[in-house]
Design a protein around this motif. Sequence first.
Motif, PDB file in Angstrom:
ATOM      1  N   PHE A 147       1.012  -1.378   0.098  1.00 24.66           N
ATOM      2  CA  PHE A 147       0.163  -0.041  -0.113  1.00 24.66           C
ATOM      3  C   PHE A 147       0.998   1.294  -0.100  1.00 24.66           C
ATOM      4  CE2 PHE A 147      -2.606  -3.234   2.050  1.00 24.66           C
ATOM      5  CZ  PHE A 147      -3.712  -3.249   1.344  1.00 24.66           C
ATOM      6  N   SER A 148       0.629   2.077  -0.967  1.00 32.14           N
ATOM      7  CA  SER A 148       1.490   3.384  -0.880  1.00 32.14           C
ATOM      8  C   SER A 148       1.154   4.247   0.142  1.00 32.14           C
ATOM      9  CB  SER A 148       1.171   4.059  -2.352  1.00 32.14           C
ATOM     10  OG  SER A 148      -0.007   4.472  -2.284  1.00 32.14           O
ATOM     11  N   VAL A 172      -3.491   1.124 -14.910  1.00 34.32           N
ATOM     12  CA  VAL A 172      -4.086   1.385 -13.689  1.00 34.32           C
ATOM     13  C   VAL A 172      -5.428   0.667 -13.656  1.00 34.32           C
ATOM     14  CG1 VAL A 172      -5.164   3.057 -11.938  1.00 34.32           C
ATOM     15  CG2 VAL A 172      -3.208   3.541 -13.403  1.00 34.32           C
ATOM     16  N   TYR A 173      -5.541  -0.358 -12.779  1.00 36.45           N
ATOM     17  CA  TYR A 173      -6.668  -1.127 -12.418  1.00 36.45           C
ATOM     18  C   TYR A 173      -7.510  -0.648 -11.434  1.00 36.45           C
ATOM     19  CZ  TYR A 173      -4.438  -4.408 -15.593  1.00 36.45           C
ATOM     20  OH  TYR A 173      -3.408  -4.897 -16.651  1.00 36.45           O
ATOM     21  N   VAL A 197     -10.685   1.460  -5.459  1.00 34.31           N
ATOM     22  CA  VAL A 197      -9.575   1.178  -5.031  1.00 34.31           C
ATOM     23  C   VAL A 197      -8.724   0.972  -6.318  1.00 34.31           C
ATOM     24  CG1 VAL A 197      -7.732  -0.313  -3.816  1.00 34.31           C
ATOM     25  CG2 VAL A 197     -10.305   0.067  -2.960  1.00 34.31           C
ATOM     26  N   SER A 198      -7.584   1.896  -6.470  1.00 35.63           N
ATOM     27  CA  SER A 198      -6.774   1.594  -7.814  1.00 35.63           C
ATOM     28  C   SER A 198      -5.496   1.242  -7.347  1.00 35.63           C
ATOM     29  CB  SER A 198      -6.632   3.206  -8.350  1.00 35.63           C
ATOM     30  OG  SER A 198      -6.093   4.170  -7.660  1.00 35.63           O
ATOM     31  N   TYR A 199      -5.104   0.292  -8.433  1.00 33.93           N
ATOM     32  CA  TYR A 199      -3.557  -0.248  -8.111  1.00 33.93           C
ATOM     33  C   TYR A 199      -3.111  -0.559  -9.311  1.00 33.93           C
ATOM     34  CZ  TYR A 199      -5.933  -4.747  -9.661  1.00 33.93           C
ATOM     35  OH  TYR A 199      -6.674  -5.657 -10.224  1.00 33.93           O
ATOM     36  N   ARG A 200      -1.693  -0.837  -9.446  1.00 41.23           N
ATOM     37  CA  ARG A 200      -0.946  -1.205 -10.348  1.00 41.23           C
ATOM     38  C   ARG A 200      -0.367  -2.717 -10.246  1.00 41.23           C
ATOM     39  NH1 ARG A 200       0.358   3.281 -13.881  1.00 41.23           N
ATOM     40  NH2 ARG A 200      -0.323   5.193 -13.193  1.00 41.23           N
ATOM     41  N   ILE A 201      -0.011  -3.526 -11.213  1.00 41.11           N
ATOM     42  CA  ILE A 201       0.799  -4.562 -11.052  1.00 41.11           C
ATOM     43  C   ILE A 201       1.581  -4.882 -12.265  1.00 41.11           C
ATOM     44  CG2 ILE A 201      -1.054  -5.793 -12.505  1.00 41.11           C
ATOM     45  CD1 ILE A 201      -0.432  -8.479 -10.635  1.00 41.11           C
ATOM     46  N   ALA A 259      -7.518   5.532  -3.078  1.00 42.79           N
ATOM     47  CA  ALA A 259      -8.826   5.308  -2.655  1.00 42.79           C
ATOM     48  C   ALA A 259      -9.643   6.481  -2.863  1.00 42.79           C
ATOM     49  CB  ALA A 259      -8.871   4.742  -1.167  1.00 42.79           C
ATOM     50  N   ALA A 260     -10.854   6.161  -3.233  1.00 45.88           N
ATOM     51  CA  ALA A 260     -11.631   7.429  -3.617  1.00 45.88           C
ATOM     52  C   ALA A 260     -13.033   6.976  -3.563  1.00 45.88           C
ATOM     53  CB  ALA A 260     -11.337   7.976  -5.075  1.00 45.88           C
TER      54      ALA A 260
END
Length: 363
Positions: free
Chosen positions: A235-236, A313-314, A323-327, A338-339
């Motif tokens: 988590f950033s 960005v997923y 919830v946005s994240y990268r892999i 998080a928005a």
Amino acid sequence: LFYRRKCARLAARVREVEASLAVAAEKAAAERRGRVRAQQSLRRALSQQEPRSDEARPAKAAAPASYPLAPIGTVQSCFSTRNGTPRQPLVVTLARATVVLDPARVPAAALEGLASYSHCWILYVFHLNTDLDKLWKDPARSKLKAKVRVPRLKGGKMGVLATRSPHRPNPIGLSVAKVEAVDGHTLLLSGVDLVDGTPVLDIKPYLPYSDSVKGAAVPNWLEVDGALAVESVHFSEHFISALPTCWTHIQQQSLYASADEFQDLIKQVLSWDIRSISQRTHPHQVSMEADANDHCGEDTDDDHRDTGHCGVVYHLHLEGIDVSYRIDQGSNIVVEDAALLPDVVQKRHGYLAWRDKLGSSVL
């Protein structure tokens, strides 16, 4: 000079082909969005149709070719969309949902005794399938695909009835879930793989002596450990600072006791690669609408090529939060932000309303 002119012509041709491919890709995406909207409109139209009256039916009708079923309740889940909903039950133990039964169809007394069981079966409808119109066409011409692409086989095909694909001859799902509490017409479950709004057809108790088969065998491709597991989830700092702000808006109706527990849910969900086969083999930027309607199970027959992951960005929608994240290519996930989702209204009893019912059990 001749060589430079030839290179310039080839470079111009490459640019033309690239521009043509970009236009074709955008057109395909637009067609898919239009198809999804058409399927949703069809579902709304069919749900608004009134059944024929008894007077309109023939006096001596033949035996029915179908058996219409009416839902007895609806799922209120932490998963807002198909994308991110676990592919199997009990994989994400923190995944929670309530089943609210229709008092006009099922009295509260029908749930008496269910709280004494640890688990139950939920029979339901895959109501978000985009191919539901096939059910109202001639079955011989429905063109239902006999084989589907399986995530564990990395896109390899398997017979649809040998998989848990939601795209079935009849869109009926079967899931086992942990019974946490019962209150009137409402049932609190955990370990679910159910998306919000799922129509429930029936609830049955889980019986270990008959439902658990000793020595049951499965194909070798299902026994591969960690076939869909990711390497790590981090988590950033930006996410950690943004989550408390979002939490203040959802905590009253959330099924989770704190923002920390909600963060544990995110980690459990993302510990499995929730992307579709097409997203894993051909990572691509998707709009929020397309992401929300993405497949959570087996994929279609489209062919894709492998490309880089880092720029994509997923999005994962949980409890009204985006919830946005990268892999990366090493399957390492970084949750970035998080928005609050716009226009999300949850009307359900949250964790505080269930706390007294749970007694000594701990969610």
